[in-house]
Design a protein around this motif. Structure first.
Motif, PDB file in Angstrom:
ATOM      1  N   TYR A   1     -50.001 -10.714 -25.080  1.00  9.46           N
ATOM      2  CA  TYR A   1     -49.305  -9.744 -25.919  1.00  9.46           C
ATOM      3  C   TYR A   1     -47.899  -9.460 -25.404  1.00  9.46           C
ATOM      4  O   TYR A   1     -47.010  -9.107 -26.177  1.00  9.46           O
ATOM      5  CB  TYR A   1     -50.131  -8.461 -26.044  1.00  9.46           C
ATOM      6  CG  TYR A   1     -51.280  -8.631 -27.008  1.00  9.46           C
ATOM      7  CD1 TYR A   1     -51.103  -8.441 -28.374  1.00  9.46           C
ATOM      8  CD2 TYR A   1     -52.534  -9.032 -26.555  1.00  9.46           C
ATOM      9  CE1 TYR A   1     -52.152  -8.618 -29.253  1.00  9.46           C
ATOM     10  CE2 TYR A   1     -53.595  -9.223 -27.433  1.00  9.46           C
ATOM     11  CZ  TYR A   1     -53.392  -9.015 -28.784  1.00  9.46           C
ATOM     12  OH  TYR A   1     -54.427  -9.208 -29.667  1.00  9.46           O
ATOM     13  N   ALA A   2     -47.673  -9.614 -24.106  1.00  6.27           N
ATOM     14  CA  ALA A   2     -46.309  -9.497 -23.594  1.00  6.27           C
ATOM     15  C   ALA A   2     -45.426 -10.597 -24.173  1.00  6.27           C
ATOM     16  O   ALA A   2     -44.251 -10.365 -24.495  1.00  6.27           O
ATOM     17  CB  ALA A   2     -46.314  -9.563 -22.069  1.00  6.27           C
ATOM     18  N   GLU A   3     -45.977 -11.794 -24.327  1.00  6.01           N
ATOM     19  CA  GLU A   3     -45.209 -12.882 -24.939  1.00  6.01           C
ATOM     20  C   GLU A   3     -44.925 -12.593 -26.406  1.00  6.01           C
ATOM     21  O   GLU A   3     -43.846 -12.927 -26.912  1.00  6.01           O
ATOM     22  CB  GLU A   3     -45.958 -14.212 -24.781  1.00  6.01           C
ATOM     23  CG  GLU A   3     -46.007 -14.715 -23.354  1.00  6.01           C
ATOM     24  CD  GLU A   3     -46.469 -16.162 -23.265  1.00  6.01           C
ATOM     25  OE1 GLU A   3     -46.396 -16.875 -24.296  1.00  6.01           O
ATOM     26  OE2 GLU A   3     -46.888 -16.587 -22.182  1.00  6.01           O
ATOM     27  N   PHE A   4     -45.881 -11.977 -27.095  1.00  9.12           N
ATOM     28  CA  PHE A   4     -45.634 -11.623 -28.497  1.00  9.12           C
ATOM     29  C   PHE A   4     -44.465 -10.644 -28.605  1.00  9.12           C
ATOM     30  O   PHE A   4     -43.578 -10.792 -29.450  1.00  9.12           O
ATOM     31  CB  PHE A   4     -46.887 -11.004 -29.125  1.00  9.12           C
ATOM     32  CG  PHE A   4     -48.083 -11.917 -29.138  1.00  9.12           C
ATOM     33  CD1 PHE A   4     -47.930 -13.294 -29.156  1.00  9.12           C
ATOM     34  CD2 PHE A   4     -49.374 -11.401 -29.117  1.00  9.12           C
ATOM     35  CE1 PHE A   4     -49.037 -14.131 -29.172  1.00  9.12           C
ATOM     36  CE2 PHE A   4     -50.477 -12.235 -29.130  1.00  9.12           C
ATOM     37  CZ  PHE A   4     -50.306 -13.605 -29.151  1.00  9.12           C
ATOM     38  N   VAL A   5     -44.462  -9.626 -27.737  1.00  2.27           N
ATOM     39  CA  VAL A   5     -43.392  -8.625 -27.770  1.00  2.27           C
ATOM     40  C   VAL A   5     -42.058  -9.262 -27.401  1.00  2.27           C
ATOM     41  O   VAL A   5     -41.014  -8.952 -27.984  1.00  2.27           O
ATOM     42  CB  VAL A   5     -43.721  -7.458 -26.804  1.00  2.27           C
ATOM     43  CG1 VAL A   5     -42.557  -6.474 -26.734  1.00  2.27           C
ATOM     44  CG2 VAL A   5     -44.994  -6.749 -27.252  1.00  2.27           C
ATOM     45  N   GLU A   6     -42.100 -10.187 -26.453  1.00  2.00           N
ATOM     46  CA  GLU A   6     -40.872 -10.824 -25.991  1.00  2.00           C
ATOM     47  C   GLU A   6     -40.200 -11.625 -27.097  1.00  2.00           C
ATOM     48  O   GLU A   6     -38.976 -11.813 -27.091  1.00  2.00           O
ATOM     49  CB  GLU A   6     -41.198 -11.736 -24.805  1.00  2.00           C
ATOM     50  CG  GLU A   6     -39.988 -12.246 -24.058  1.00  2.00           C
ATOM     51  CD  GLU A   6     -40.385 -13.067 -22.846  1.00  2.00           C
ATOM     52  OE1 GLU A   6     -39.682 -13.000 -21.825  1.00  2.00           O
ATOM     53  OE2 GLU A   6     -41.414 -13.762 -22.927  1.00  2.00           O
TER      54      GLU A   6
ATOM     55  N   GLY B   1     -39.778 -10.740 -30.113  1.00  2.00           N
ATOM     56  CA  GLY B   1     -39.084  -9.874 -31.059  1.00  2.00           C
ATOM     57  C   GLY B   1     -37.748  -9.404 -30.526  1.00  2.00           C
ATOM     58  O   GLY B   1     -37.388  -9.653 -29.373  1.00  2.00           O
TER      59      GLY B   1
ATOM     60  N   LEU C   1     -35.238  -7.112 -28.743  1.00  2.00           N
ATOM     61  CA  LEU C   1     -35.389  -6.139 -27.669  1.00  2.00           C
ATOM     62  C   LEU C   1     -34.020  -5.744 -27.127  1.00  2.00           C
ATOM     63  O   LEU C   1     -33.073  -6.552 -27.123  1.00  2.00           O
ATOM     64  CB  LEU C   1     -36.219  -6.724 -26.512  1.00  2.00           C
ATOM     65  CG  LEU C   1     -37.664  -7.146 -26.803  1.00  2.00           C
ATOM     66  CD1 LEU C   1     -38.233  -7.873 -25.587  1.00  2.00           C
ATOM     67  CD2 LEU C   1     -38.518  -5.939 -27.140  1.00  2.00           C
TER      68      LEU C   1
ATOM     69  N   GLN D   1     -35.320  -2.900 -22.507  1.00  2.00           N
ATOM     70  CA  GLN D   1     -36.688  -3.262 -22.884  1.00  2.00           C
ATOM     71  C   GLN D   1     -37.052  -4.658 -22.369  1.00  2.00           C
ATOM     72  O   GLN D   1     -38.160  -4.886 -21.887  1.00  2.00           O
ATOM     73  CB  GLN D   1     -36.839  -3.199 -24.401  1.00  2.00           C
ATOM     74  CG  GLN D   1     -36.840  -1.789 -24.971  1.00  2.00           C
ATOM     75  CD  GLN D   1     -36.812  -1.791 -26.481  1.00  2.00           C
ATOM     76  OE1 GLN D   1     -36.282  -2.722 -27.111  1.00  2.00           O
ATOM     77  NE2 GLN D   1     -37.369  -0.745 -27.086  1.00  2.00           N
TER      78      GLN D   1
ATOM     79  N   LEU E   1     -40.066  -5.490 -19.833  1.00  2.00           N
ATOM     80  CA  LEU E   1     -41.096  -6.467 -20.189  1.00  2.00           C
ATOM     81  C   LEU E   1     -41.194  -7.554 -19.124  1.00  2.00           C
ATOM     82  O   LEU E   1     -42.286  -8.000 -18.773  1.00  2.00           O
ATOM     83  CB  LEU E   1     -40.788  -7.078 -21.549  1.00  2.00           C
ATOM     84  CG  LEU E   1     -41.855  -8.002 -22.132  1.00  2.00           C
ATOM     85  CD1 LEU E   1     -43.170  -7.247 -22.318  1.00  2.00           C
ATOM     86  CD2 LEU E   1     -41.392  -8.578 -23.459  1.00  2.00           C
TER      87      LEU E   1
ATOM     88  N   ARG F   1     -44.554  -8.568 -17.000  1.00  2.00           N
ATOM     89  CA  ARG F   1     -45.112  -9.923 -16.932  1.00  2.00           C
ATOM     90  C   ARG F   1     -45.197 -10.406 -15.484  1.00  2.00           C
ATOM     91  O   ARG F   1     -46.164 -11.065 -15.092  1.00  2.00           O
ATOM     92  CB  ARG F   1     -44.267 -10.884 -17.756  1.00  2.00           C
ATOM     93  CG  ARG F   1     -44.355 -10.638 -19.262  1.00  2.00           C
ATOM     94  CD  ARG F   1     -43.646 -11.720 -20.034  1.00  2.00           C
ATOM     95  NE  ARG F   1     -44.247 -13.021 -19.781  1.00  2.00           N
ATOM     96  CZ  ARG F   1     -43.754 -14.168 -20.232  1.00  2.00           C
ATOM     97  NH1 ARG F   1     -42.649 -14.167 -20.952  1.00  2.00           N
ATOM     98  NH2 ARG F   1     -44.349 -15.306 -19.974  1.00  2.00           N
TER      99      ARG F   1
END
Length: 663
Positions: free
Chosen positions: A184-189, A191, A193, A197, A201, A205
């Protein structure tokens, strides 16, 4: 007061007195018969002494002198209490028990002349006069200090093994959580930022990666194996751990680091360098109970014939890690023992004595060495040398993702719904369609419903459920590659047909494994070819059963497992097996009873009892009631277990072939 007149001696070393003492024990032995006994008493092999009823020593042989350090002239006439360390020890009750005519065996901690306490095993025998009246006590005392120390160490090792198994289970669960965090950290990354942020992140990680490294160390305790060596820069290792070490040392220790001006790249398994650094810093902290200074420094070094470390290291370029403290230091005797197992310098005795052993063994495995400089009250310096490697440019990690080819669908099997969602999202992002299942039963239903569309299965491999998944895939899709995920961070698979991805994983690594599984069919025999010998393993220890199934697969055996006898009988009804391997101690139905039922219901199936406790009663019951082919012990080498089971399975197949030949 009674005395032992028959064994009183004019001189403590008088052999004739020793003979009279033994005569009192032997009651009527001839002089010739007593010769070997007299020689024994006169030797220093055993501590043999005698007490009168007043607890006073009346004989003291050379063996007692050797064990306790007192001369016979010092001890004859002294009380037993002179050797005792505690008044409430069992040995203090000897006079009362001897007076009743008992022969007593007991453990006792007795004190030597130099003050050292020794563990002893004492055999006490009443000495009687001609009228059979008890007049004293004969003691044979044996030093069992080394045996007791070994027993204590074995107990510590046993505790460590139990802790390792618990730690491995916890580490597996933590790796599952870290896999979710990583995904999920990769998913957020991906987007938009802000700079802040993105930095937060990145720190999150990095923390997940360090967590995976630490769980890898826990798993290594339980399942030691050849680690995968990766390139690591020692500068980065120290820099990443600096804040943690500073907090761990506390305000009383002034902590500083000096990094090398250029990268120091070495090969090591994940977490090994952190473990070495952590153990050395903890050791230095314990050497400074009142505070002090501690410095970790890094530099490169060239080891040649004239170098101080040349006797232990091969010539070449090395990274040099030094941990220097201003603590209490060590004398020469202590310095020579610090790498011994279980040796600790902590006054409390609470140290495990394993930290520095782990350091030296790890460094030696990596081709390096550990050196120590220390003096009493002048601190210590531990210096680690590790061979440097040449830096080579690596191919961009994202290149493999660009070659991914969309396929109809991938089946994901995992009991954790959040992790399944994350895996599905990664695969859909790589162009794959996904199907999901929580367990082998659901997986089999999905595969049977989509036999042509599913190109690979991504499955968690923990416990016995993995063996069931593998069996289903082998039966329904014999050419399919299986992608295995595990929080155990180790690859047990050596045969074709399996790809391994450790948890936590990066999206690119999972996608690369799936792409390889789709593009590379397995070399396993197809369903139309000759079948493999089949084995059913029945054991309520799911991890052990899964491990045995994997070992059996190395010998081209079709193996599956279950944890209950009742379910085993149901499975045999659905699909017969050539061999049933059953644990003895299982809830509901023990192994002998299960194998007895297998004999009655499936007479063409061979039976093997697999147990850690092969008592004579169990073995006889297995042979007489269940007619087992073999009884195998769980502490046997895995290869030997595999070969024994394989031989029985192959023999059963030969018998079945012969039965089909025309008469």
């Amino acid at each position: 007061m009674s005395s032992i007149k028959p064994i009183q001696v004019p001189h403590p070393r008088d052999e004739h007195a020793s003979g009279r003492f033994l005569a009192a024990l032997g009651q009527g032995e001839t002089e010739a018969d007593l010769l070997p006994f007299r020689a024994l008493v006169a030797s220093d092999s055993y501590a043999i002494v005698a007490l009168d009823l007043d607890h006073t020593f009346v004989t003291w042989n050379p063996g007692a002198e050797k064990l306790f350090g007192y001369d016979a002239s010092e001890m004859v006439g002294c009380k037993l209490a002179m050797l005792m360390t505690e008044v409430d020890q069992p040995i203090s009750q000897l006079p009362q028990r001897i007076a009743l005519g008992e022969t007593v065996e007991l453990d006792a901690r007795l004190r030597r002349a130099d003050g050292r306490v020794v563990d002893t095993f004492v055999t006490a025998t009443p000495v009687r006069d001609a009228a059979s009246k008890v007049v004293g006590t004969a003691l044979i005392i044996r030093d069992v200090t080394q045996a007791q120390e070994m027993k204590r160490r074995l107990h510590e090792v046993s505790q460590l093994q139990v802790m390792a198994r618990v730690a491995a289970g916890v580490a597996h669960d933590i790796n599952n959580v870290l896999a979710i965090v990583q995904a999920y950290a990769e998913f957020v990354e991906a987007g938009p930022l802000t700079t802040e942020q993105a930095n937060d992140l990145r720190l999150a990680r990095d923390a997940a990666k360090r967590g995976a490294s630490l769980t890898g160390q826990l798993l290594a305790m339980n399942r030691p194996r050849e680690p995968e060596l990766i390139k690591s820069d020692l500068n980065q290792v120290v820099r990443a751990a600096e804040e943690l070490l500073r907090r761990m040392l506390g305000a009383s220790v002034e902590f500083a680091t000096r990094l090398a001006p250029a990268p120091l790249e070495v090969k090591a398994a994940a977490g090994q360098l952190d473990q070495v650094l952590l153990n050395l810093v903890l050791n230095a902290r314990d050497a400074m109970p009142l505070g002090g200074k501690l410095e970790v420094s890094l530099q490169s070094a060239v080891v040649g014939p004239e170098h101080d470390a040349a006797s232990q290291l091969r010539p070449g370029n090395y990274a040099r890690l030094a941990v220097r403290d201003t603590g209490i230091g060590m004398d020469d005797a202590t310095r020579q023992r610090i790498f011994e197992p279980f040796f600790t310098t902590k006054a409390s005795g609470r140290g495990s004595g394993l930290g520095l052993l782990v350091v030296t063994e790890t460094v030696r495995e990596l081709g390096g060495g550990v050196f120590v400089e220390s003096a009493r009250d002048q601190g210590s310096t531990f210096t680690v040398y590790l061979p440097l490697i040449e830096a080579r440019p690596e191919a961009p990690r994202g290149s493999s993702v660009q070659r991914l080819v969309a396929v109809p669908s991938v089946l994901i099997v995992d009991s954790d719904p959040i992790l399944r969602m994350a895996i599905a999202r990664i695969l859909r992002g790589g162009g794959y369609q996904t199907l999901e299942a929580t367990d082998p039963v659901e997986a089999e239903a999905v595969i049977r419903g989509n036999p042509k569309n599913i190109r690979t299965v991504v499955s968690d491999m923990s416990g016995a459920s993995y063996a069931s998944i593998a069996s289903i895939v082998r039966e329904l899709c014999p050419t399919m590659q299986l992608v295995c995920l595990s929080g155990l961070s180790t690859d047990d698979r050596r045969e074709p047909g399996y790809l391994f991805v450790p948890k936590p994983f990066a999206a690119v690594d999972l996608l690369a494994a799936v792409a390889k599984a789709v593009d590379t069919p397995t070399l396993r025999p197809s369903k139309s070819s000759e079948r493999l010998p089949s084995v059913l393993v029945v054991d309520d220890d799911e991890a052990l059963a899964a491990s045995l199934v994997r070992v059996l697969a190395e010998s081209d055996l079709h193996a599956r497992s279950t944890k209950s006898g009742l379910h085993a009988l149901q499975l045999l009804q659905q699909e017969p097996a050539d061999v049933v391997v059953a644990d003895q101690f299982m809830p509901g139905m023990d192994g002998v009873k299960l194998l007895e039922l297998v004999q009655a219901r499936f007479p063409d199936t061979a039976r093997i009892l697999f147990t850690a406790h092969a008592s004579p009663d169990i073995v006889l019951a297995a042979v007489n009631r269940a007619r087992v082919s073999k009884v195998l012990l769980k502490n046997m080498h895995p290869v030997a277990i595999r070969d024994e089971i394989s031989a029985v399975a192959l023999e059963m197949m030969k018998k079945q072939r012969r039965s089909l030949l025309p008469r």
